[in-house]
Design a protein around this motif. Sequence first.
Motif, mmCIF file in Angstrom:
data_model
loop_
_atom_site.group_PDB
_atom_site.id
_atom_site.type_symbol
_atom_site.label_atom_id
_atom_site.label_comp_id
_atom_site.label_asym_id
_atom_site.label_seq_id
_atom_site.Cartn_x
_atom_site.Cartn_y
_atom_site.Cartn_z
ATOM 1 N N LEU A 323 29.246 2.004 -14.068
ATOM 2 C CA LEU A 323 30.062 2.499 -12.951
ATOM 3 C C LEU A 323 30.831 3.758 -13.346
ATOM 4 O O LEU A 323 30.791 4.762 -12.638
ATOM 5 C CB LEU A 323 31.038 1.417 -12.477
ATOM 6 N N VAL A 324 31.503 3.704 -14.498
ATOM 7 C CA VAL A 324 32.272 4.897 -14.878
ATOM 8 C C VAL A 324 31.339 6.049 -15.242
ATOM 9 O O VAL A 324 31.657 7.218 -15.018
ATOM 10 C CB VAL A 324 33.298 4.636 -16.020
ATOM 11 N N LEU A 325 30.171 5.710 -15.795
ATOM 12 C CA LEU A 325 29.237 6.770 -16.193
ATOM 13 C C LEU A 325 28.592 7.453 -15.000
ATOM 14 O O LEU A 325 28.268 8.637 -15.055
ATOM 15 C CB LEU A 325 28.141 6.197 -17.100
ATOM 16 N N CYS A 326 28.382 6.699 -13.903
ATOM 17 C CA CYS A 326 27.593 7.281 -12.817
ATOM 18 C C CYS A 326 28.297 8.472 -12.174
ATOM 19 O O CYS A 326 27.635 9.461 -11.846
ATOM 20 C CB CYS A 326 27.160 6.222 -11.809
ATOM 21 N N ASP A 327 29.623 8.432 -12.060
ATOM 22 C CA ASP A 327 30.313 9.597 -11.495
ATOM 23 C C ASP A 327 30.276 10.776 -12.468
ATOM 24 O O ASP A 327 30.130 11.931 -12.059
ATOM 25 C CB ASP A 327 31.773 9.243 -11.146
ATOM 26 N N ALA A 328 30.385 10.479 -13.764
ATOM 27 C CA ALA A 328 30.331 11.549 -14.765
ATOM 28 C C ALA A 328 28.933 12.181 -14.800
ATOM 29 O O ALA A 328 28.799 13.406 -14.929
ATOM 30 C CB ALA A 328 30.701 11.004 -16.145
ATOM 31 N N LEU A 329 27.891 11.360 -14.665
ATOM 32 C CA LEU A 329 26.517 11.888 -14.687
ATOM 33 C C LEU A 329 26.232 12.733 -13.445
ATOM 34 O O LEU A 329 25.552 13.761 -13.523
ATOM 35 C CB LEU A 329 25.504 10.740 -14.791
ATOM 36 N N ALA A 330 26.767 12.283 -12.292
ATOM 37 C CA ALA A 330 26.565 13.052 -11.058
ATOM 38 C C ALA A 330 27.279 14.398 -11.166
ATOM 39 O O ALA A 330 26.737 15.430 -10.769
ATOM 40 C CB ALA A 330 27.078 12.258 -9.865
ATOM 41 N N LEU A 331 28.481 14.383 -11.756
ATOM 42 C CA LEU A 331 29.215 15.635 -11.965
ATOM 43 C C LEU A 331 28.452 16.536 -12.940
ATOM 44 O O LEU A 331 28.293 17.735 -12.713
ATOM 45 C CB LEU A 331 30.617 15.327 -12.504
ATOM 46 N N ALA A 332 27.956 15.944 -14.036
ATOM 47 C CA ALA A 332 27.197 16.706 -15.039
ATOM 48 C C ALA A 332 25.984 17.379 -14.404
ATOM 49 O O ALA A 332 25.643 18.510 -14.741
ATOM 50 C CB ALA A 332 26.746 15.784 -16.172
ATOM 51 N N SER A 333 25.347 16.692 -13.453
ATOM 52 C CA SER A 333 24.117 17.199 -12.839
ATOM 53 C C SER A 333 24.366 18.432 -11.964
ATOM 54 O O SER A 333 23.460 19.243 -11.773
ATOM 55 C CB SER A 333 23.473 16.109 -11.980
ATOM 56 N N GLU A 334 25.581 18.577 -11.454
ATOM 57 C CA GLU A 334 25.868 19.644 -10.481
ATOM 58 C C GLU A 334 25.517 21.039 -10.978
ATOM 59 O O GLU A 334 24.948 21.836 -10.262
ATOM 60 C CB GLU A 334 27.348 19.620 -10.095
ATOM 61 N N GLU A 335 25.847 21.318 -12.273
ATOM 62 C CA GLU A 335 25.599 22.686 -12.754
ATOM 63 C C GLU A 335 24.195 22.841 -13.343
ATOM 64 O O GLU A 335 23.865 23.876 -13.895
ATOM 65 C CB GLU A 335 26.679 23.116 -13.758
ATOM 66 N N ILE A 336 23.371 21.839 -13.186
ATOM 67 C CA ILE A 336 21.982 21.825 -13.685
ATOM 68 C C ILE A 336 21.878 22.319 -15.133
ATOM 69 O O ILE A 336 21.300 23.372 -15.409
ATOM 70 C CB ILE A 336 21.023 22.612 -12.762
ATOM 71 N N PRO A 337 22.432 21.550 -16.065
ATOM 72 C CA PRO A 337 22.310 21.943 -17.468
ATOM 73 C C PRO A 337 20.865 21.775 -17.954
ATOM 74 O O PRO A 337 20.057 21.153 -17.280
ATOM 75 C CB PRO A 337 23.242 20.962 -18.188
ATOM 76 N N GLU A 338 20.597 22.317 -19.142
ATOM 77 C CA GLU A 338 19.246 22.222 -19.704
ATOM 78 C C GLU A 338 18.946 20.795 -20.156
ATOM 79 O O GLU A 338 17.795 20.356 -20.165
ATOM 80 C CB GLU A 338 19.151 23.190 -20.893
ATOM 81 N N LEU A 339 20.002 20.077 -20.525
ATOM 82 C CA LEU A 339 19.818 18.714 -21.039
ATOM 83 C C LEU A 339 21.123 17.927 -20.882
ATOM 84 O O LEU A 339 22.205 18.466 -21.127
ATOM 85 C CB LEU A 339 19.423 18.804 -22.528
ATOM 86 N N THR A 426 20.535 14.004 -11.178
ATOM 87 C CA THR A 426 19.727 14.619 -10.113
ATOM 88 C C THR A 426 19.050 15.894 -10.602
ATOM 89 O O THR A 426 19.185 16.276 -11.776
ATOM 90 C CB THR A 426 20.622 14.914 -8.899
ATOM 91 N N ASN A 427 18.332 16.522 -9.722
ATOM 92 C CA ASN A 427 17.713 17.838 -9.970
ATOM 93 C C ASN A 427 16.682 17.839 -11.111
ATOM 94 O O ASN A 427 16.465 18.877 -11.737
ATOM 95 C CB ASN A 427 18.780 18.899 -10.263
ATOM 96 N N ASP A 428 16.059 16.690 -11.410
ATOM 97 C CA ASP A 428 15.032 16.609 -12.460
ATOM 98 C C ASP A 428 15.515 17.131 -13.807
ATOM 99 O O ASP A 428 14.747 17.697 -14.574
ATOM 100 C CB ASP A 428 13.765 17.385 -12.061
ATOM 101 N N ILE A 429 16.779 16.978 -14.102
ATOM 102 C CA ILE A 429 17.316 17.467 -15.375
ATOM 103 C C ILE A 429 16.832 16.563 -16.502
ATOM 104 O O ILE A 429 16.904 15.337 -16.398
ATOM 105 C CB ILE A 429 18.867 17.476 -15.331
ATOM 106 N N PRO A 430 16.303 17.161 -17.602
ATOM 107 C CA PRO A 430 15.964 16.332 -18.766
ATOM 108 C C PRO A 430 17.212 15.568 -19.218
ATOM 109 O O PRO A 430 18.301 16.146 -19.333
ATOM 110 C CB PRO A 430 15.517 17.340 -19.819
#
Length: 469
Positions: A323-339, A426-430
């Motif tokens: 639960l706590v990770l899912c919001d952090a992962l969704a936030l991480a995905s926003e800027e479409i990092p390389e990994l 999201t966004n197919d990020i590795p």
Amino acid sequence: MFRYNYSEDVKSITSKPYKGSISITLIGTGELDHWKNKLGRKQQSWVKVNTFKGNVGEVLIFSTIEGGIDHIVAGKGAGDYSPWLFSRIAETLPEGSYHLKENLSEHDANFAAFGWAMADYKYDHYLKDKDTKSVILTVGDNCNLTRVKSWIRGTILARDLVNTPTCDMGPDDLALVAERLAKQFKAKIEITRGEELLIKGYNTIHTVGRAAEKEPCLIDIKWGNEKAPKITLVGKGVCFDTGGLDIKPSGAMVTMKKDMGGAAHVLGLGQMIMESGLDIRLRILIPAVENNIAGNAFRPGDIIKSYKGTTIEVGNTDAEGRLVLCDALALASEEIPELIIDFATLTGAARVALGTEVSPYFTNDSKLSAELLKLSENEYDPLWPLPLYLPYEKLLNSTLADINNIGSTGFGGAITAALFLKSFVTNDIPWVHLDVYAWNASAAAGKPKGGEAMGIRTVFEYLVKKYSK
Ligand code: BES
Ligand code: MN
Ligand code: ZN
């Protein structure tokens, strides 16, 4: 309070030659006879009376006529080198300064130094009597001391954080450690605390953490050149996991100070990356909470609207890590990092599958998976892949919300937890998810019982290979 000097030098290994340094010869069980036959009669008899066989853990001291130590012979057993062989030797030797006679390859020399230094690790912060034995190894030119010291500092930072009891390592303390680390490496840090989490939409983090005395927060560190490849680390920072209203039995709760192990791992790894100056734009996200019980605790059956916008039915309050990770992962995905790489003490099921010493990892990138597996063996850092088996996604179905936070059967619990996380990347990020134990269940040389870093050396070496300046 937690005290740790991050920039402290590692004193047990050095490249400075020392005149009185004692040499150590390594003898394996296979070479024992050959070596013995070349010794003089007195020395042969010394080997015999000491029943030295060349086994791991055996250390034989050859004295000078004056009664000092002339040189050391240490057993290396039948197998190959491992860092823990050198931990064992360092633990057994009397205080002093030593060097290895052998000319080791760079790889072996690095791990010899690493193992040697790890023998010096003790979590003695709350003890009155501290063990101060100093056993120093002078390494040769073949050892990359800078790299090895980086492994050590990262590892001991992670271990210390895990070992610190929750009374001194709550969400606010974790934030303080992150602030100090950011300051040390001139990184930017933003901490979103308490009610502010709700304003920004990090509802899962607030929901899990709201019943605790110390308010939940989201730690966000950014370091490095904005134009460099973006790598984001996410760490589960559950400073204590009571299980919530689905309370854990005492036997399962007793070690739950270690449930911020993922956070400790990404801070340790962050220390390694930043002090090595890798050519990346690093981001570290840590949702820091205590999964505690009070009148305002979240309940089984509650439905939370996540940062991503999907709704989550709480099947079990003890499945709080995802639960706590899912919001952090969704936030991480926003800027479409390389990994994106996350570390989490996520499931008991991962321990049932692979035991306490091998950490499973899950990834949507098969090339990366193969590279991590190969590196992990090379780094003495055991990892093993488990599948993101999509047909199990149906186990997370909910009739009331978009997803349930637990599987409808207990089977494949590490996989269903990983699949839950996957739906927020999201966004197919590795992406790689490591389900770590973060703990040595029993003591071994160089690995005392308690906090342990798992997988960070492998990930670090992967990043060094790819992003060294
Ligand atoms: N922190 C635990 C997982 C854990 C337990 C890791 C023991 C290492 C050792 C996690 O929050 C948890 O409680 N998971 C539950 C999930 C279940 C309720 C679906 C588990 O694994 O039992
Ligand atoms: Mn839990
Ligand atoms: Zn947990």
